[in-house]
Scaffold this active site. Structure first.
Site, PDB file in Angstrom:
ATOM      1  N   ARG A  75      -0.077   7.514  -3.038  1.00  0.00           N
ATOM      2  CA  ARG A  75       0.372   8.658  -2.230  1.00  0.00           C
ATOM      3  C   ARG A  75       1.825   9.009  -2.529  1.00  0.00           C
ATOM      4  NH1 ARG A  75      -0.964   6.208   3.270  1.00  0.00           N
ATOM      5  NH2 ARG A  75      -1.447   4.424   1.965  1.00  0.00           N
ATOM      6  N   TRP A  76       2.659   7.988  -2.735  1.00  0.00           N
ATOM      7  CA  TRP A  76       4.082   8.214  -3.048  1.00  0.00           C
ATOM      8  C   TRP A  76       4.203   8.965  -4.376  1.00  0.00           C
ATOM      9  CZ3 TRP A  76       7.771   7.360  -6.721  1.00  0.00           C
ATOM     10  CH2 TRP A  76       9.117   7.405  -6.316  1.00  0.00           C
ATOM     11  N   HIS A  89       2.870   3.721  -8.852  1.00  0.00           N
ATOM     12  CA  HIS A  89       2.750   2.274  -9.117  1.00  0.00           C
ATOM     13  C   HIS A  89       4.013   1.756  -9.803  1.00  0.00           C
ATOM     14  CE1 HIS A  89      -1.276   2.102  -7.655  1.00  0.00           C
ATOM     15  NE2 HIS A  89      -1.767   2.887  -8.591  1.00  0.00           N
ATOM     16  N   GLU A 101       1.276 -13.427  11.872  1.00  0.00           N
ATOM     17  CA  GLU A 101       1.774 -12.281  12.638  1.00  0.00           C
ATOM     18  C   GLU A 101       1.719 -11.073  11.704  1.00  0.00           C
ATOM     19  OE1 GLU A 101       2.444 -12.653  15.805  1.00  0.00           O
ATOM     20  OE2 GLU A 101       2.293 -14.844  15.755  1.00  0.00           O
ATOM     21  N   LEU A 117      11.428 -20.408  -5.164  1.00  0.00           N
ATOM     22  CA  LEU A 117      10.461 -19.492  -4.557  1.00  0.00           C
ATOM     23  C   LEU A 117       9.182 -19.538  -5.375  1.00  0.00           C
ATOM     24  CD1 LEU A 117       9.591 -16.976  -2.798  1.00  0.00           C
ATOM     25  CD2 LEU A 117      10.600 -15.559  -4.576  1.00  0.00           C
ATOM     26  N   ASP A 158       0.820  -1.213   0.000  1.00  0.00           N
ATOM     27  CA  ASP A 158       0.000   0.000   0.000  1.00  0.00           C
ATOM     28  C   ASP A 158       0.859   1.269   0.000  1.00  0.00           C
ATOM     29  OD1 ASP A 158      -2.302   1.479   0.019  1.00  0.00           O
ATOM     30  OD2 ASP A 158      -2.661   1.270   2.164  1.00  0.00           O
TER      31      ASP A 158
HETATM   32  C1  FPP Z   1      -1.961  -0.073  -3.366  1.00  0.00           C
HETATM   33  O1  FPP Z   1      -1.491   1.260  -3.280  1.00  0.00           O
HETATM   34  C2  FPP Z   1      -1.370  -0.707  -4.523  1.00  0.00           C
HETATM   35  C3  FPP Z   1      -2.067  -1.258  -5.538  1.00  0.00           C
HETATM   36  C4  FPP Z   1      -3.543  -1.313  -5.600  1.00  0.00           C
HETATM   37  C5  FPP Z   1      -1.369  -1.839  -6.680  1.00  0.00           C
HETATM   38  C6  FPP Z   1      -0.107  -2.554  -6.365  1.00  0.00           C
HETATM   39  C7  FPP Z   1       0.682  -2.613  -7.606  1.00  0.00           C
HETATM   40  C8  FPP Z   1       2.028  -2.557  -7.701  1.00  0.00           C
HETATM   41  C9  FPP Z   1       2.944  -2.597  -6.545  1.00  0.00           C
HETATM   42  C10 FPP Z   1       2.674  -2.481  -9.028  1.00  0.00           C
HETATM   43  C11 FPP Z   1       2.235  -3.551  -9.947  1.00  0.00           C
HETATM   44  C12 FPP Z   1       2.614  -4.882  -9.448  1.00  0.00           C
HETATM   45  C13 FPP Z   1       2.826  -5.939 -10.233  1.00  0.00           C
HETATM   46  C14 FPP Z   1       3.296  -7.198  -9.615  1.00  0.00           C
HETATM   47  C15 FPP Z   1       2.670  -5.872 -11.693  1.00  0.00           C
HETATM   48  P1  FPP Z   1      -2.535   2.450  -3.463  1.00  0.00           P
HETATM   49  O2  FPP Z   1      -2.591   2.805  -4.888  1.00  0.00           O
HETATM   50  O3  FPP Z   1      -3.842   2.068  -2.835  1.00  0.00           O
HETATM   51  O4  FPP Z   1      -1.834   3.581  -2.637  1.00  0.00           O
HETATM   52  P2  FPP Z   1      -2.539   4.770  -1.859  1.00  0.00           P
HETATM   53  O5  FPP Z   1      -3.088   4.182  -0.587  1.00  0.00           O
HETATM   54  O6  FPP Z   1      -1.407   5.687  -1.603  1.00  0.00           O
HETATM   55  O7  FPP Z   1      -3.596   5.338  -2.736  1.00  0.00           O
END
Ligand code: FPP
Length: 225
Positions: free
Chosen positions: A16-17, A29, A192, A123, A12
């Site tokens: 925001r990043w 992303h 955990e 893995l 997560d």
């Molecule tokens: C949550 O952060 C993240 C996601 C819904 C997507 C996760 C995707 C990736 C890490 C990249 C793609 C991965 C693969 C394996 C192809 P958010 O967008 O909800 O963040 P926020 O809380 O800051 O809005």
């Protein structure tokens, strides 16, 4: 010392990043994907056999279309670029979630990737895509009913996407948010949980190793004393 067989991660904080450093959620992303690569390498170094990554939930369809498209294009390119390397590194890819609703081309690519890596055993990376724990459980119950079986733990587990995977020992959620968001609710009954303040693109090998070290010292009682 607790052995670690399986780490699950809610990645997560990408959005925001992205806003904070690059002015766009999508670039967050993309940065998050770099962290995915680093954490896969660390997981191998730590000799952990299962890593489950929550990439797209059944609820993520509520996001703007442009963000959804970006995420699936990122996934598509990631598979193209990395699947041979996964194979060379002896990594098995498994998708958990309902991918039937994805477009045919991507669905085929994912199935093919699972197929060509299926014998690998260093893995196993379980990628949760269009995954939701509640719908996973509903499907399991439907299957049990259809097969006129008894409702018990063994039969429920047999009918989950994770049937051949040990339950997660550890759940990590980055992004300073303390909730489970419909992720592996059955499987994490005794996991955990580590909530991490850092946003996913900032999470690094050092943070990961600290969590693994903390976990090893925990006394796991499973209801006993
Ligand atoms: C949550 O952060 C993240 C996601 C819904 C997507 C996760 C995707 C990736 C890490 C990249 C793609 C991965 C693969 C394996 C192809 P958010 O967008 O909800 O963040 P926020 O809380 O800051 O809005």
């Amino acid at each position: 010392m607790n052995p670690v067989k399986h780490v699950a991660i809610i990645m997560d904080g990408n959005g925001r990043w992205g806003i904070k450093y690059k002015k766009s959620r999508n670039l967050g992303h993309r940065a998050g994907l770099k962290t995915v690569e680093k954490i896969i390498k660390s997981t191998i170094k730590n000799k952990i056999k299962h890593l489950t990554l929550y990439a797209f939930s059944t609820e993520n369809w509520k996001r703007p279309k442009s963000e959804i498209n970006f995420l699936f294009t990122l996934l598509d390119t990631f598979i193209d670029q990395k699947i041979d390397e996964f194979n060379k590194q002896n990594i098995k890819l498994k998708i958990i979630g309902n991918i039937n609703i994805l477009n045919n081309k991507l669905k085929k690519k994912l199935k093919r990737s699972e197929n060509i890596t299926k014998k690998n055993n260093r893995l196993q990376v379980n990628l949760a895509l269009n995954y939701g724990s509640k719908s996973e459980l509903i499907n399991a119950f439907k299957q049990i009913k259809k097969n006129k079986q008894n409702i018990n733990s063994k039969n429920i587990e047999k009918n989950l996407y994770t049937s051949s995977i040990p339950d997660p020992d550890i759940l990590i959620r980055t992004g300073n948010t303390n909730r489970l968001s419909n992720f592996l609710l059955w499987q994490m009954a005794y996991s955990e949980i580590f909530f991490e303040k850092k946003l996913w693109p900032d999470f690094n090998e050092n943070d990961y190793n600290k969590i693994l070290k903390k976990f090893k010292k925990i006394k796991r009682n499973y209801g006993n004393i």
